[in-house]
Design a protein around this motif. Structure first.
Motif, PDB file in Angstrom:
ATOM      1  N   LEU A 110      42.111  27.900  14.827  1.00  0.00           N
ATOM      2  CA  LEU A 110      42.962  28.580  14.015  1.00  0.00           C
ATOM      3  C   LEU A 110      44.239  27.892  13.656  1.00  0.00           C
ATOM      4  N   GLU A 133      42.345  41.382  11.711  1.00  0.00           N
ATOM      5  CA  GLU A 133      43.180  42.479  12.525  1.00  0.00           C
ATOM      6  C   GLU A 133      44.029  43.417  11.647  1.00  0.00           C
ATOM      7  N   LYS A 172      41.055  36.752  26.642  1.00  0.00           N
ATOM      8  CA  LYS A 172      40.639  36.689  25.336  1.00  0.00           C
ATOM      9  C   LYS A 172      41.594  36.369  24.389  1.00  0.00           C
ATOM     10  N   LYS A 194      44.187  31.753  26.048  1.00  0.00           N
ATOM     11  CA  LYS A 194      42.957  32.102  27.169  1.00  0.00           C
ATOM     12  C   LYS A 194      43.115  31.705  28.277  1.00  0.00           C
ATOM     13  N   GLY A 208      47.598  39.166  16.090  1.00  0.00           N
ATOM     14  CA  GLY A 208      47.627  38.484  15.086  1.00  0.00           C
ATOM     15  C   GLY A 208      48.651  38.338  13.942  1.00  0.00           C
ATOM     16  N   TYR A 210      52.493  36.522  13.003  1.00  0.00           N
ATOM     17  CA  TYR A 210      53.383  35.647  13.388  1.00  0.00           C
ATOM     18  C   TYR A 210      54.451  35.244  12.224  1.00  0.00           C
ATOM     19  N   GLN A 232      44.298  24.728  18.774  1.00  0.00           N
ATOM     20  CA  GLN A 232      44.817  26.106  19.075  1.00  0.00           C
ATOM     21  C   GLN A 232      46.274  26.022  18.526  1.00  0.00           C
ATOM     22  N   THR A 234      48.232  28.388  19.399  1.00  0.00           N
ATOM     23  CA  THR A 234      48.944  28.699  20.706  1.00  0.00           C
ATOM     24  C   THR A 234      49.405  27.409  21.239  1.00  0.00           C
ATOM     25  N   ARG A 255      47.424  48.582  16.286  1.00  0.00           N
ATOM     26  CA  ARG A 255      46.390  47.594  16.059  1.00  0.00           C
ATOM     27  C   ARG A 255      44.943  47.512  16.288  1.00  0.00           C
TER      28      ARG A 255
HETATM   29  C1  G1P Z   1      43.495  34.333  18.350  1.00  0.00           C
HETATM   30  C2  G1P Z   1      44.601  33.491  18.885  1.00  0.00           C
HETATM   31  C3  G1P Z   1      45.293  34.170  20.186  1.00  0.00           C
HETATM   32  C4  G1P Z   1      45.549  35.707  19.891  1.00  0.00           C
HETATM   33  C5  G1P Z   1      44.172  36.248  18.869  1.00  0.00           C
HETATM   34  C6  G1P Z   1      44.664  37.599  18.720  1.00  0.00           C
HETATM   35  O1  G1P Z   1      42.090  34.183  19.159  1.00  0.00           O
HETATM   36  O2  G1P Z   1      44.113  32.313  19.065  1.00  0.00           O
HETATM   37  O3  G1P Z   1      46.187  33.459  20.606  1.00  0.00           O
HETATM   38  O4  G1P Z   1      45.841  36.242  21.276  1.00  0.00           O
HETATM   39  O5  G1P Z   1      43.632  35.605  18.113  1.00  0.00           O
HETATM   40  O6  G1P Z   1      43.332  38.334  18.174  1.00  0.00           O
HETATM   41  P1  G1P Z   1      40.533  34.521  18.573  1.00  0.00           P
HETATM   42  O7  G1P Z   1      40.658  35.886  18.680  1.00  0.00           O
HETATM   43  O8  G1P Z   1      40.533  33.571  17.347  1.00  0.00           O
HETATM   44  O9  G1P Z   1      39.866  34.161  19.639  1.00  0.00           O
END
Ligand code: G1P
Length: 296
Positions: A110, A133, A172, A194, A208, A210, A232, A234, A255
């Motif tokens: 991401l 999302e 997650k 995670k 999702g 920001y 990442q 994050t 959401r």
């Molecule tokens: C991504 C981000 C994560 C966030 C999440 C929200 O994770 O890396 O920080 O909390 O979206 O849906 P992913 O869903 O790609 O594993």
């Protein structure tokens, strides 16, 4: 201070949680009632004053661009058959946004996807909306990204939407450690992607949506791979938060993780219940089904 006028929508993921549907259809093009998931995400951004949408795409995603483009044949047919209401809806879709498409040539994570938008963003602040999302607001509410943009402009600091999840589920998501002693938005102390539940600093997860000041790009450009071998977002945010103010805010919109089967079904029901033509029939069906399940 720059106003937030540009948004990145990363939409390059393979959609493996939704196979076989996503074998030949991008997950962002799966339908919620009568429009694809990506439509709701773009609409949310536009309603918040975003003018340019930078779609980060991978191979096989060109149907997303086509959706926002002109469809001459279809428009002509609707005009000739007098389906003016439908025609104006179709025209509105192509007029709603200036879509700029950028290829992410390798699926490196991401953070890398967001970095692919740097050239188009230039030196401005920008929003990020994850393309699978959807955030549903009530008609009188501000959109989720609209709320964050307003906070960004008031606080002059990057900000992320957050939601509370169970301790088990925090692994997650990206997890937020923040100062709990104010009314919010809360000042962020650190972020971790995670984490194991026993190591998580809280059970508040990044969702999702920001808004970033431009300095995030410096962090992303020298970000090394993190968990799952991916670059990442994050991790870059965590480093950026040590140099520049970062905030987190719980949002009033609901959401839905539409890239997940259950989330997708729930989103369809939610949007169906808000649809004037579908509401009463759907409510009746839900009541009947709940009653017959209750009787078992
Ligand atoms: C991504 C981000 C994560 C966030 C999440 C929200 O994770 O890396 O920080 O909390 O979206 O849906 P992913 O869903 O790609 O594993």
């Amino acid at each position: 201070m720059h106003k937030v006028k540009k948004a990145i929508i990363p939409a390059a993921g393979l959609g493996t949680r939704f196979l076989p549907a996503t074998k030949s259809v991008p997950k962002e093009m799966l339908t919620i009632v009568d429009a694809p998931i990506i439509f709701y995400v773009v609409e949310e951004a536009i309603s918040a004053g975003i003018e340019d949408i930078i779609l980060i795409q991978g191979r096989g995603k060109s149907s997303i661009e086509d959706f926002f483009d002109t469809s001459y044949e279809l428009e002509d047919r609707l005009l000739k058959s007098g389906q003016i209401e439908l025609l104006s809806r179709i025209v509105r879709i192509r007029e709603m946004a200036n879509i700029i498409s950028v290829r992410q040539k390798q699926a490196l994570g991401l953070g890398h996807a967001v970095l692919c938008g740097q050239r188009v963003i230039g030196s401005e602040p920008f929003a990020v909306l994850l393309g699978d999302e959807i955030m549903i607001s009530q008609p009188n509410q501000k959109s989720a990204i609209g709320e964050l943009i307003q906070h960004y402009e008031n606080l002059n600091g990057s900000i992320v939407g957050m939601m509370q999840v169970s301790q088990a589920d925090i692994s997650k998501y990206g997890c937020i450690d923040f100062e709990k002693n104010s009314a919010g938005p809360y000042r962020i102390r650190g972020l971790v992607e995670k984490p194991k539940p026993e190591e998580a600093p809280s059970n508040w997860a990044i969702l999702g949506r920001y808004v970033f000041s431009n300095g995030i790009f410096d962090e992303l450009s020298n970000q090394t791979p993190g968990i799952n071998g991916e670059i990442q977002l994050t991790d870059a945010m965590n480093r950026h938060s040590r140099k520049s103010p970062y905030y987190a805010s719980a949002l009033s919109a609901k959401r839905f993780d539409a890239g997940d089967k259950l989330g997708y079904i729930k989103a369809n029901i939610e949007v169906g219940l808000m649809h004037p033509e579908l509401r009463s029939g759907l409510l009746q069906y839900i009541r009947e089904t709940a009653n017959s399940l209750g009787a078992k």
